[in-house]
Design a protein around this motif. Sequence first.
Motif, PDB file in Angstrom:
ATOM      1  N   ARG A   1      49.460  44.508  45.435  1.00  0.00           N
ATOM      2  CA  ARG A   1      49.102  44.156  46.803  1.00  0.00           C
ATOM      3  C   ARG A   1      50.314  44.008  47.695  1.00  0.00           C
ATOM      4  O   ARG A   1      50.273  43.304  48.683  1.00  0.00           O
ATOM      5  N   SER A   2      51.409  44.609  47.365  1.00  0.00           N
ATOM      6  CA  SER A   2      52.573  44.459  48.223  1.00  0.00           C
ATOM      7  C   SER A   2      53.385  45.728  48.245  1.00  0.00           C
ATOM      8  O   SER A   2      53.397  46.500  47.292  1.00  0.00           O
ATOM      9  N   GLU A   3      54.047  45.939  49.349  1.00  0.00           N
ATOM     10  CA  GLU A   3      55.059  46.971  49.408  1.00  0.00           C
ATOM     11  C   GLU A   3      56.313  46.423  48.740  1.00  0.00           C
ATOM     12  O   GLU A   3      56.556  45.218  48.758  1.00  0.00           O
TER      13      GLU A   3
ATOM     14  N   LYS B   1      50.598  36.655  51.300  1.00  0.00           N
ATOM     15  CA  LYS B   1      50.059  37.176  52.558  1.00  0.00           C
ATOM     16  C   LYS B   1      49.004  38.229  52.283  1.00  0.00           C
ATOM     17  O   LYS B   1      47.940  38.250  52.915  1.00  0.00           O
ATOM     18  N   ARG B   2      49.275  39.116  51.335  1.00  0.00           N
ATOM     19  CA  ARG B   2      48.327  40.184  51.047  1.00  0.00           C
ATOM     20  C   ARG B   2      47.094  39.690  50.300  1.00  0.00           C
ATOM     21  O   ARG B   2      46.099  40.394  50.206  1.00  0.00           O
TER      22      ARG B   2
ATOM     23  N   LEU C   1      41.735  46.070  49.478  1.00  0.00           N
ATOM     24  CA  LEU C   1      43.023  46.318  48.859  1.00  0.00           C
ATOM     25  C   LEU C   1      42.882  47.382  47.787  1.00  0.00           C
ATOM     26  O   LEU C   1      41.971  47.353  46.972  1.00  0.00           O
TER      27      LEU C   1
ATOM     28  N   GLY D   1      45.571  37.287  51.553  1.00  0.00           N
ATOM     29  CA  GLY D   1      44.781  36.796  52.671  1.00  0.00           C
ATOM     30  C   GLY D   1      44.638  35.291  52.690  1.00  0.00           C
ATOM     31  O   GLY D   1      43.625  34.759  53.149  1.00  0.00           O
TER      32      GLY D   1
ATOM     33  N   THR E   1      42.464  40.758  58.287  1.00  0.00           N
ATOM     34  CA  THR E   1      42.860  39.889  57.181  1.00  0.00           C
ATOM     35  C   THR E   1      42.677  40.594  55.855  1.00  0.00           C
ATOM     36  O   THR E   1      41.656  41.230  55.617  1.00  0.00           O
ATOM     37  N   ALA E   2      43.679  40.493  54.987  1.00  0.00           N
ATOM     38  CA  ALA E   2      43.565  41.113  53.672  1.00  0.00           C
ATOM     39  C   ALA E   2      42.516  40.397  52.850  1.00  0.00           C
ATOM     40  O   ALA E   2      42.354  39.193  52.935  1.00  0.00           O
TER      41      ALA E   2
ATOM     42  N   SER F   1      55.154  37.772  50.501  1.00  0.00           N
ATOM     43  CA  SER F   1      54.393  38.991  50.790  1.00  0.00           C
ATOM     44  C   SER F   1      53.151  39.075  49.913  1.00  0.00           C
ATOM     45  O   SER F   1      52.088  39.516  50.354  1.00  0.00           O
TER      46      SER F   1
END
Length: 429
Positions: A7-9, A136-137, A424, A139, A418-419, A133
């Motif tokens: 769920r992250s870059e 955040k992902r 995802l 949500g 919102t994630a 991060s």
Amino acid sequence: MQATIDRSEPVTAMAATQTMADTVKVFTKASDFAAIEADWRALEALVPDASYFTSFDWCECWWNWFGQDSGREFAVLAVYAGDAIQALLPLTVARSMVFSSARLMGDDTGQYADCLVRPERRGDPALARAVASGLKRLGLDRITLTNCRDDSAVAELVGSWRGGRAGSRKTWIRAAEYSNVEIRPADFDGLKVYRSSRSSSLRKGLRRRRRKLAELGDVQYKRITEPGAFAGLAQHIVRLKLEWLDDNGLHGRYLARPGLVGWMAEVMARAAASGHLHMSVMTVDGRACAAQLAFQSRVKVTGYFSAFDIALSRNAVGKLHLEDLIVDIFEHDQVLDLMPPADSYKREWGVEVMKVAAYTVPLTPWGAFVSRFYSVKTRALAKSAYLRLPQGLRAGVAAGILDFLRRIKRTLAGSAPTASPSNLKRTEG
């Protein structure tokens, strides 16, 4: 390999001690315990003072007994540099139509709140950004830290975020604050010097009570390591604690949970198998009259659950057992952490060392708004006002309130989507 959710870059900022960008993976199914187990245990082995409450065994055992039926989502956040795990944050997530919050896995058991971080990555801003991060992902609007030591890895990690709602501890909402008490053999030139530093009234009183207790039978201090003893011992010490609570007019909601004895017995067995169990009892003629369930790392013994027979309270069996436990930790040169709160009987033996607090950490502007204004008191007032409404109006009022809250949340978030688990992308791990 089991599917995981990435769920992250990759985080582009590099730490001075590494050459690869950090990548965050979030495992969201209980079956993912198997996928993360090897890396989780490898990270535990790299952290010499890791709390047992961050261990794979503790978290999996708690989830199997209590978490899977709690209505909360499973979420383990892991940070990697290449194939090497750097940090791990075991969470459970609660979601409503307008709000999402996380807690550390098992935090309702009275444990310390913490996570696992490689020692060389402690205080690394790049790692903190990677964790931020991932949250955040997910949500999340906020994360709650219960029994969080000021020197814990999770407090350091969350407190070091920059550019986010949790970038400064000024944004943390402190719900409660305690202190722990520790006995540190390194601070004294041997057990004799330590004992002489305690009050004479304490020492004389315990010598007198030990003589009285010996009149009832053979008194022994024992470490329990036999797996076959754990089930009966767990049942016995929970019963002793419940009797003490009842005698003091208190209620142990945590102890009244279905399955608690079975969970505690499995915790003992798992900790014993990994070398982390420190289970001690005081017996009188072979019958356990006081006990301390503790967990040990290479440098520390953390006293988690203690109980004694109230029928022998005049003999101070709890204090006598603690005295014997202190002799034990001096012999093995380990620190004894008695955990908060810093009760008077604990301060007789040690010193208050570390601030321990419960925090609510907002992760979004909406999280900050809700955390500030939607407290236990305001919830009670809102519920009371709602129940006073005519029944025919309640559904419409509730729908209007939810719509109003969604509008506020969208405004605070700048209308950004919102994630959530549904939007995802799932990738193979």
